[in-house]
Design a protein around this motif. Structure first.
Motif, short mmCIF file in Angstrom:
data_model
loop_
_atom_site.label_atom_id
_atom_site.label_comp_id
_atom_site.label_asym_id
_atom_site.label_seq_id
_atom_site.Cartn_x
_atom_site.Cartn_y
_atom_site.Cartn_z
N ALA A 146 76.95 -20.99 -11.21
CA ALA A 146 77.92 -21.62 -12.11
C ALA A 146 79.31 -21.42 -11.50
O ALA A 146 79.63 -20.32 -11.05
N PRO A 147 80.14 -22.44 -11.48
CA PRO A 147 81.43 -22.31 -10.80
C PRO A 147 82.43 -21.41 -11.51
O PRO A 147 83.35 -20.90 -10.88
N ARG A 148 82.26 -21.19 -12.80
CA ARG A 148 83.27 -20.45 -13.56
C ARG A 148 83.01 -18.95 -13.61
O ARG A 148 83.94 -18.17 -13.86
N LEU A 149 81.75 -18.52 -13.40
CA LEU A 149 81.45 -17.12 -13.67
C LEU A 149 80.29 -16.62 -12.83
O LEU A 149 79.29 -17.32 -12.63
N SER A 150 80.43 -15.38 -12.36
CA SER A 150 79.32 -14.59 -11.83
C SER A 150 79.33 -13.25 -12.55
O SER A 150 80.40 -12.77 -12.94
N VAL A 151 78.16 -12.65 -12.71
CA VAL A 151 78.04 -11.36 -13.39
C VAL A 151 77.21 -10.42 -12.52
O VAL A 151 76.18 -10.82 -11.97
N VAL A 152 77.66 -9.17 -12.42
CA VAL A 152 76.91 -8.13 -11.72
C VAL A 152 76.75 -6.97 -12.69
O VAL A 152 77.73 -6.51 -13.29
N ARG A 153 75.52 -6.49 -12.85
CA ARG A 153 75.26 -5.35 -13.75
C ARG A 153 74.63 -4.21 -12.94
O ARG A 153 73.63 -4.40 -12.27
N PHE A 154 75.25 -3.05 -13.02
CA PHE A 154 74.78 -1.86 -12.32
C PHE A 154 73.96 -1.02 -13.28
O PHE A 154 74.50 -0.44 -14.23
N PHE A 157 68.22 4.92 -16.91
CA PHE A 157 69.61 4.63 -16.56
C PHE A 157 70.40 5.85 -16.11
O PHE A 157 71.61 5.76 -15.92
N ARG A 158 69.73 6.98 -15.92
CA ARG A 158 70.44 8.19 -15.52
C ARG A 158 70.74 8.14 -14.02
O ARG A 158 69.85 8.28 -13.19
N HIS A 159 72.00 7.93 -13.70
CA HIS A 159 72.41 7.90 -12.30
C HIS A 159 73.93 7.96 -12.22
O HIS A 159 74.62 7.26 -12.95
N ALA A 160 74.44 8.80 -11.34
CA ALA A 160 75.87 8.86 -11.07
C ALA A 160 76.10 8.22 -9.69
O ALA A 160 75.64 8.75 -8.67
N TYR A 161 76.76 7.08 -9.68
CA TYR A 161 76.97 6.37 -8.43
C TYR A 161 77.90 7.12 -7.49
O TYR A 161 78.98 7.58 -7.89
N ALA A 162 77.49 7.21 -6.24
CA ALA A 162 78.35 7.77 -5.20
C ALA A 162 79.26 6.67 -4.68
O ALA A 162 78.94 5.47 -4.76
N ARG A 204 83.16 6.35 -15.16
CA ARG A 204 83.61 6.93 -13.89
C ARG A 204 83.27 6.01 -12.72
O ARG A 204 84.08 5.84 -11.79
N ALA A 205 82.09 5.43 -12.76
CA ALA A 205 81.72 4.49 -11.69
C ALA A 205 82.61 3.25 -11.72
O ALA A 205 83.02 2.74 -10.66
#
Length: 305
Positions: A216-224, A240-245, A280-281
C-alpha cells in the motif's frame, strides 16, 4: 522519504505499569497516556482485540494526546476469525452465543457479526473524525492457512472496512514462504492493505519469515514480537519475553528505511511486552534511526567568474 513512527503495542500492559517506567503522579489512566504520548508518536491499541471499545474511550484518547499522535487499533477477535468467548461480547449480545464456550472462527451468526461491526465502527469514529486512526490492524489467527477460502475471508473483512487504513498480519507462515509470497503481496496490494512485517525467533515451526513487502503506498507496518524460543507454543509471557539488543535492532534499520522510501509512513511497534522491554527497545531503535539519518553536507559557495 516517508515518515517513520516508532512506538509500542499498548501503553496499559500490566507488566509495563508494574515496571516503574511511569513516574509517580503519572500512573492513572490519563497520566499514563499523556506521559507515553510525550515520548512516542504512535501506539497500538491491543485491548480492542479482547473487548469492544466505546466511543467515549476513543474521545478521551484524542483529548489526552497531542495533535499528530496516532493510534493503530487491533480488530476485535470475532472480526478476525479468532474463537471468541461470549463474555467478551457486550451483555446484550451474549445470548447469540448461548450454550457455546466460544464463537466459531467464521463468526457464526451473520446478524451478530453485522452488529459487532457496527459497534466497532461507532467506537472508533472519534479517532477517524480527528484524523488519529493510523491503521486498523487485522491480525489473522495461525489457523488461517493460505487458500481460496482464506483469501475470500480476508476480502470480506476488507470490504467491511472499506475506506479505513487497513493493515494485515498473517500468523500462518505459509502466506510468506517460498513462492507463495508473490501471491500474498498481490492479494494485499489489490485490497489496498498494508502488509505487516514481523520480527520473531527463526527456525521454529511457527516462525514468520522476516519479509518486508510494500503493498500500500500510504503505509507500512513492522511489529517486533521478540525472539523467544517459545514463539507459537508457550504462554503469552513466554512467547513475548525478549529484550532486544542494539545489534538485533540495528539489523532492521536499513529495512525500515527502505520501507520509508516506498511508503508515506512506516509504523514500527514493539510487542515484547514483558516489563519495560518494549518501551526500551522503541527508544533504542528511535536513536538508531536518528543516527543514520542522512546528514546535510557543507554549504556550497559560488566563486564569481
Amino acid at each position: 522519504m516517508g515518515e517513520i513512527l516508532v512506538g509500542t503495542c499498548s501503553w496499559t500492559d500490566r507488566a509495563l505499569v508494574a515496571s516503574g517506567w511511569y513516574p509517580p503522579g503519572r500512573r492513572d489512566a490519563e497520566g499514563r497516556l499523556r506521559f507515553y504520548a510525550e515520548r512516542f508518536p504512535v501506539v497500538e491499541v491491543d485491548s480492542s482485540y479482547y473487548a469492544l471499545p466505546s466511543p467515549r474511550t476513543s474521545r478521551l484518547w484524542v483529548e489526552r494526546t497531542p495533535e499528530g499522535f496516532v493510534f493503530d487499533v487491533k480488530a476485535f477477535s470475532l472480526l478476525t476469525g479468532h474463537p471468541t468467548r461470549p463474555a467478551a461480547l457486550p451483555a446484550d449480545l451474549r445470548p447469540a452465543l448461548s450454550g457455546r464456550r466460544a464463537a466459531p472462527p467464521d463468526g457464526g451468526d451473520v446478524g451478530l457479526l453485522d452488529e459487532v461491526w457496527a459497534r466497532f465502527t461507532e467506537a472508533l469514529s472519534p479517532l477517524r473524525e480527528a484524523g488519529r486512526l493510523g491503521a486498523l490492524l487485522f491480525q489473522f489467527p495461525p489457523s488461517l492457512a493460505p487458500g481460496r477460502g482464506a483469501e475470500e475471508f480476508v476480502r470480506r473483512c476488507r470490504e467491511r472496512a472499506h475506506g479505513w487504513p487497513f493493515a494485515v498480519e498473517f500468523r500462518h507462515p505459509d502466506w510468506w514462504r517460498g513462492g507463495r509470497g508473490t501471491a500474498t503481496t498481490a492479494l494485499l496490494a489489490d485490497l489496498d492493505a498494508a502488509a505487516v512485517a514481523v520480527d520473531t525467533a527463526q527456525g521454529l515451526p511457527a516462525s514468520m519469515p522476516p519479509v518486508t513487502p510494500v503493498t500500500a503506498p500510504r503505509l507500512s507496518v513492522v511489529r517486533f514480537h521478540g525472539r523467544s524460543p517459545a514463539w507459537g507454543t508457550g504462554s503469552k509471557e513466554d512467547r513475548f519475553r525478549h529484550a532486544y539488543a542494539g545489534r538485533e535492532l540495528g539489523e532492521w534499520v536499513p529495512r525500515i528505511r527502505a520501507l520509508a522510501e516506498r511508503t508515506d509512513q512506516v509504523h514500527v511497534l514493539f510487542n515484547n511486552c514483558c516489563g519495560d522491554a518494549a518501551v526500551r527497545a522503541a527508544e533504542t531503535l528511535g536513536r538508531l534511526l536518528d543516527e543514520q539519518l542522512p546528514q546535510p553536507g557543507p554549504a556550497r559557495t559560488e566563486t564569481p567568474t
